[in-house]
Design an enzyme around this catalytic site. Structure first.
Site, PDB file in Angstrom:
ATOM      1  CD  GLU A  77      -2.941  -1.353   2.159  1.00 34.63           C
ATOM      2  OE1 GLU A  77      -2.849  -0.667   3.203  1.00 34.63           O
ATOM      3  OE2 GLU A  77      -3.907  -2.124   1.935  1.00 34.63           O
ATOM      4  CD  GLU A  87      -4.560 -10.796  -6.283  1.00 33.09           C
ATOM      5  OE1 GLU A  87      -3.954  -9.829  -5.783  1.00 33.09           O
ATOM      6  OE2 GLU A  87      -5.740 -11.058  -6.028  1.00 33.09           O
ATOM      7  CB  CYS A 138      -5.485  -8.727 -10.072  1.00 36.27           C
ATOM      8  SG  CYS A 138      -4.531  -7.679  -8.960  1.00 36.27           S
ATOM      9  CB  CYS A 158      -9.168  -6.360  -7.622  1.00 39.66           C
ATOM     10  SG  CYS A 158      -7.708  -5.763  -8.500  1.00 39.66           S
TER      11      CYS A 158
HETATM   12  N1  THU Z   1      -5.834  -6.446  -2.633  1.00 33.79           N
HETATM   13  C1  THU Z   1      -5.018  -7.374  -3.206  1.00 33.79           C
HETATM   14  O1  THU Z   1      -3.819  -7.439  -2.899  1.00 33.79           O
HETATM   15  N2  THU Z   1      -5.552  -8.214  -4.115  1.00 33.79           N
HETATM   16  C2  THU Z   1      -6.853  -8.198  -4.505  1.00 33.79           C
HETATM   17  O2  THU Z   1      -7.223  -8.893  -5.445  1.00 33.79           O
HETATM   18  C3  THU Z   1      -7.820  -7.378  -3.775  1.00 33.79           C
HETATM   19  C4  THU Z   1      -7.223  -6.280  -2.987  1.00 33.79           C
HETATM   20  C5  THU Z   1      -5.275  -5.552  -1.632  1.00 33.79           C
HETATM   21  C6  THU Z   1      -5.152  -4.122  -2.083  1.00 33.79           C
HETATM   22  C7  THU Z   1      -5.202  -3.392  -0.766  1.00 33.79           C
HETATM   23  O3  THU Z   1      -3.895  -3.355  -0.228  1.00 33.79           O
HETATM   24  C8  THU Z   1      -6.051  -4.261   0.131  1.00 33.79           C
HETATM   25  O4  THU Z   1      -6.105  -5.523  -0.493  1.00 33.79           O
HETATM   26  C9  THU Z   1      -7.462  -3.739   0.332  1.00 33.79           C
HETATM   27  O5  THU Z   1      -8.050  -3.429  -0.878  1.00 33.79           O
END
Ligand code: THU
Length: 141
Positions: A49, A60, A97, A94
């Site tokens: 983040e 991912e 990804c 998401c």
């Molecule tokens: N996040 C991922 O790493 N992968 C996903 O497919 C969904 C979201 C992370 C991004 C962010 O750091 C946290 O999850 C909340 O959205």
């Protein structure tokens, strides 16, 4: 594409190692992924983040970009883990990804998701289930 139990265990192990490095001070939502590349090598990744929230990178894409930047050409499988309250909805990749996975994996590539706090076994879905009719490099040939 069938992934052996041995490889699945290796993917899970790598994802667990990567989860320790999740940098998620803002959401506290820790995610890790392990990407199996065509060479047989496994690449781990975590979400990373940023104080400027929009710059956050998902686990991912982190794992896939690590593989591709090391010279890999194809991703055969992906294993995604979270460690969250099992009452939360199942973790799924998401949209961004999914599109990135589609760039480097075949439609039938398996994507496993697992919540370490859940007693349920990993869920497997193929990329084409997550992103049907994907726009891919084939569209530009
Ligand atoms: N996040 C991922 O790493 N992968 C996903 O497919 C969904 C979201 C992370 C991004 C962010 O750091 C946290 O999850 C909340 O959205």
């Amino acid at each position: 594409m069938k992934i052996s139990k041995t490889i699945l265990n290796k993917l899970l192990k790598k994802a667990k190692e990567s989860l320790k490095n999740s940098y998620s001070p803002y959401s506290q939502y820790r995610v890790a992924a392990a990407a199996l590349a065509k060479s047989g090598k496994i690449y781990g990744g975590t979400n990373i983040e940023n104080a400027s929230y929009g710059l956050t990178m998902c686990a991912e894409r982190c794992a896939i970009f690590k593989a591709i930047s090391e010279g890999e050409k194809e991703i055969l499988a992906l294993y995604i883990i979270v460690s969250q309250d099992p009452k939360l909805p199942e973790a799924t990749p998401c949209g961004a990804c999914r599109q990135v996975i589609a760039e480097f994996a075949r439609p039938d590539a398996p994507i496993y998701t697992l919540n370490l706090q859940d007693k349920k076994p990993p869920v497997m879905r193929m990329l084409k289930e997550y992103l049907p009719n994907a726009f891919t490099p084939k569209n530009l040939e």
